[in-house]
Design a protein around this motif. Structure first.
Motif, mmCIF file in Angstrom:
data_model
loop_
_atom_site.group_PDB
_atom_site.id
_atom_site.type_symbol
_atom_site.label_atom_id
_atom_site.label_comp_id
_atom_site.label_asym_id
_atom_site.label_seq_id
_atom_site.Cartn_x
_atom_site.Cartn_y
_atom_site.Cartn_z
ATOM 1 N N TYR A 23 2.024 -0.250 12.598
ATOM 2 C CA TYR A 23 1.635 -1.551 12.033
ATOM 3 C C TYR A 23 0.307 -1.449 11.273
ATOM 4 C CZ TYR A 23 5.416 -3.270 14.913
ATOM 5 O OH TYR A 23 6.649 -3.468 15.457
ATOM 6 N N LEU A 24 -0.583 -0.582 11.738
ATOM 7 C CA LEU A 24 -1.832 -0.345 11.014
ATOM 8 C C LEU A 24 -1.531 0.313 9.674
ATOM 9 C CD1 LEU A 24 -4.940 -0.285 10.855
ATOM 10 C CD2 LEU A 24 -4.858 1.924 12.057
ATOM 11 N N TYR A 25 -0.655 1.327 9.691
ATOM 12 C CA TYR A 25 -0.234 1.976 8.445
ATOM 13 C C TYR A 25 0.381 0.967 7.490
ATOM 14 C CZ TYR A 25 -0.839 6.665 10.461
ATOM 15 O OH TYR A 25 -1.357 7.811 11.010
ATOM 16 N N PHE A 26 1.236 0.094 8.023
ATOM 17 C CA PHE A 26 1.934 -0.879 7.174
ATOM 18 C C PHE A 26 0.934 -1.821 6.498
ATOM 19 C CE2 PHE A 26 3.974 -4.923 6.310
ATOM 20 C CZ PHE A 26 5.142 -4.537 5.669
ATOM 21 N N VAL A 27 -0.030 -2.323 7.262
ATOM 22 C CA VAL A 27 -1.020 -3.261 6.714
ATOM 23 C C VAL A 27 -1.860 -2.577 5.627
ATOM 24 C CG1 VAL A 27 -3.099 -4.588 7.243
ATOM 25 C CG2 VAL A 27 -1.129 -4.701 8.771
ATOM 26 N N ILE A 28 -2.306 -1.333 5.895
ATOM 27 C CA ILE A 28 -3.140 -0.609 4.931
ATOM 28 C C ILE A 28 -2.357 -0.324 3.650
ATOM 29 C CG2 ILE A 28 -4.327 1.575 4.472
ATOM 30 C CD1 ILE A 28 -5.087 1.629 7.447
ATOM 31 N N ILE A 29 -1.128 0.175 3.796
ATOM 32 C CA ILE A 29 -0.316 0.531 2.627
ATOM 33 C C ILE A 29 0.074 -0.714 1.837
ATOM 34 C CG2 ILE A 29 1.896 1.531 1.890
ATOM 35 C CD1 ILE A 29 1.674 3.456 4.276
ATOM 36 N N PHE A 30 0.440 -1.790 2.550
ATOM 37 C CA PHE A 30 0.840 -3.022 1.863
ATOM 38 C C PHE A 30 -0.350 -3.635 1.119
ATOM 39 C CE2 PHE A 30 1.575 -7.657 1.789
ATOM 40 C CZ PHE A 30 2.770 -7.674 1.068
ATOM 41 N N ALA A 31 -1.532 -3.653 1.773
ATOM 42 C CA ALA A 31 -2.732 -4.194 1.121
ATOM 43 C C ALA A 31 -3.102 -3.362 -0.107
ATOM 44 C CB ALA A 31 -3.889 -4.223 2.118
ATOM 45 N N ALA A 32 -2.990 -2.039 0.018
ATOM 46 C CA ALA A 32 -3.295 -1.157 -1.111
ATOM 47 C C ALA A 32 -2.322 -1.404 -2.267
ATOM 48 C CB ALA A 32 -3.226 0.301 -0.675
ATOM 49 N N TYR A 33 -1.050 -1.592 -1.942
ATOM 50 C CA TYR A 33 -0.035 -1.823 -2.976
ATOM 51 C C TYR A 33 -0.317 -3.115 -3.740
ATOM 52 C CZ TYR A 33 4.601 -2.460 -5.062
ATOM 53 O OH TYR A 33 5.637 -2.655 -5.935
ATOM 54 N N ILE A 34 -0.645 -4.187 -3.012
ATOM 55 C CA ILE A 34 -0.951 -5.471 -3.660
ATOM 56 C C ILE A 34 -2.191 -5.348 -4.531
ATOM 57 C CG2 ILE A 34 -1.595 -7.873 -3.261
ATOM 58 C CD1 ILE A 34 1.326 -7.245 -2.655
ATOM 59 N N LEU A 35 -3.217 -4.664 -4.024
ATOM 60 C CA LEU A 35 -4.449 -4.479 -4.803
ATOM 61 C C LEU A 35 -4.187 -3.664 -6.065
ATOM 62 C CD1 LEU A 35 -7.121 -3.784 -2.027
ATOM 63 C CD2 LEU A 35 -7.063 -5.730 -3.589
ATOM 64 N N ILE A 36 -3.377 -2.619 -5.941
ATOM 65 C CA ILE A 36 -3.050 -1.778 -7.100
ATOM 66 C C ILE A 36 -2.335 -2.595 -8.169
ATOM 67 C CG2 ILE A 36 -1.552 0.114 -7.884
ATOM 68 C CD1 ILE A 36 -2.228 1.503 -5.182
ATOM 69 N N ILE A 37 -1.323 -3.352 -7.767
ATOM 70 C CA ILE A 37 -0.549 -4.152 -8.725
ATOM 71 C C ILE A 37 -1.448 -5.203 -9.378
ATOM 72 C CG2 ILE A 37 1.371 -5.753 -9.005
ATOM 73 C CD1 ILE A 37 2.237 -2.892 -8.516
ATOM 74 N N CYS A 38 -2.238 -5.906 -8.570
ATOM 75 C CA CYS A 38 -3.073 -6.990 -9.102
ATOM 76 C C CYS A 38 -4.187 -6.472 -10.000
ATOM 77 C CB CYS A 38 -3.668 -7.808 -7.952
ATOM 78 S SG CYS A 38 -2.438 -8.744 -7.018
#
Length: 305
Positions: A23-38
Motif C-alpha cells: 500500500y505504501l508502494y501504491f500511494v508513492i507510485i500513484f502520487a508520482a504518476y499524477i504529479l508527472i502527468i500534471c
C-alpha cells in the motif's frame, strides 16, 4: 506451439518486500504518476497556448515532456496493478511492449536533446542565420525523425522475438528492458550486434554530439560579451542538467550488476525522478516559462473600483 509461447508469463522478481509495503508502494507510485502527468502537461499546455512560446526551443521542450507523459502512461498502470497483486507477473508479449517503449522513447529523448543542443548552437553562435535554418519545416522534420528512427530501430529486434522460446521465467526487474533476452533458450549473436549498433547510434553518438555542441557554445560565448554569456547560461544550463541526469540513469541499464535493493531503488529513480525532474528544470530555470507559470498560478486579485 506459437500460441503457448505467446501466452507465457514471466515473474517479476525485483520488488523488495512488496507484500509488506504494497500500500505504501501504491500511494508513492500513484502520487508520482499524477504529479508527472500534471506537471508535464501543464508546461506543454502553456507552450501550446502562448504565442510567444511557439519557438523551436520551446516546441522541442514540449516534445521532450510529451515523451515523459507517454512513457509514464505505458509503464505506471502496470506497476500499480503489480504492487496490489499477490503475484507480480507479466506476459511475454506485454514485456516486449514495455521493452519497446523503454528504448524507443529513451532513444527519442536523446535525439530531442541533440536537436535542442543544435538549436541553441545556431541561436547563440549564428543568430542572423537562425530564422533561415530553424524554419517550421525543419523543426517538423526533426520531431518526426526523433520519434520515428528509434521506434523503427527498436521494432527490428522486438518483432522477430515475439515467438521465441523461453527457458527461464523469472525476470530480475520491475519493468522489462534488454535483459529480458537472458530468458531465451538460445542467445542470438545477431541480436547482440544489433543492440550494440543501436547503443552506439542512439546513445553514444548523440551524447558526443551534445557535448561537442555545448563545448563549442561555451568556447564562443566565453570570447563574447557578458550579456551573451548570460543568455547562453540561461538557455543551455537546463539542457545540460537534463542531459547529465538522463545519462547517469541510462548508465544503470548498461551496468546492471548491483544488489537487488540497489537495482530496485535505481529503477524507481528512472521511472519517477527523471519525468518529474524535467518539468521542474524547464519550468523554473527557463525565464519565459517561469513568467508564464507565475502569471497562471499566482495571479494578483483585482480589486473592484
Amino acid at each position: 506451439m506459437d500460441n503457448q509461447v505467446n501466452l507465457t508469463y514471466i515473474t517479476l522478481d525485483e520488488y523488495v518486500e512488496v507484500h509488506k509495503y504494497r500500500y505504501l508502494y501504491f500511494v508513492i507510485i500513484f502520487a508520482a504518476y499524477i504529479l508527472i502527468i500534471c506537471s508535464n502537461s501543464t508546461i506543454v499546455c502553456l507552450i501550446v497556448i502562448h504565442q510567444n512560446l511557439h519557438e523551436p526551443m520551446y516546441i522541442f521542450i514540449a516534445a521532450l515532456l510529451l515523451n515523459s507523459v507517454l512513457y509514464s502512461t505505458a509503464i505506471y498502470p502496470k506497476l500499480l496493478i503489480d504492487v496490489l497483486s499477490e503475484k507480480q507477473i507479466i506476459s511475454y508479449s506485454t514485456c516486449l511492449f514495455q521493452w519497446f517503449i523503454f528504448y524507443a522513447l529513451g532513444g527519442s529523448e536523446l535525439l530531442l536533446l541533440s536537436v535542442m543542443a543544435y538549436d541553441r548552437y545556431v541561436s547563440i553562435c549564428k543568430p542572423l542565420q537562425y530564422p533561415t535554418i530553424m524554419k517550421k519545416t525543419t523543426v517538423n522534420i526533426f520531431l518526426v525523425l526523433a520519434w520515428l528512427l528509434p521506434a523503427c530501430q527498436v521494432a527490428g529486434p522486438a518483432a522477430p522475438n515475439a515467438n521465441t522460446k523461453l527457458c527461464k521465467f523469472t525476470f530480475k526487474g520491475i519493468i522489462c528492458n534488454s535483459t529480458v533476452y537472458k530468458l531465451h533458450c538460445v542467445r542470438s549473436r545477431v541480436l547482440n550486434v544489433y543492440g550494440l549498433i543501436g547503443f552506439v547510434v542512439f546513445l553514444i553518438l548523440p551524447v558526443l554530439f551534445i557535448l561537442f555542441t555545448y563545448t563549442r557554445i561555451f568556447i564562443i560565448t566565453y570570447r563574447s560579451c557578458r550579456e551573451v554569456r548570460r543568455k547562453a547560461a540561461q538557455t543551455c544550463l537546463p539542457h545540460v542538467i537534463v542531459l547529465f541526469n538522463f545519462s547517469c540513469l541510462t548508465a544503470f541499464d548498461v551496468f546492471t550488476d548491483f544488489p537487488q535493493i540497489v537495482r530496485f531503488i535505481i529503477t524507481l529513480q528512472i521511472i519517477m525522478y527523471h519525468p518529474l525532474f524535467n518539468p521542474i528544470i524547464y519550468g523554473l530555470k527557463m525565464k519565459e516559462m517561469y513568467k508564464h507559470l507565475k502569471r497562471s498560478f499566482f495571479k494578483k486579485p483585482t480589486t473592484p473600483p
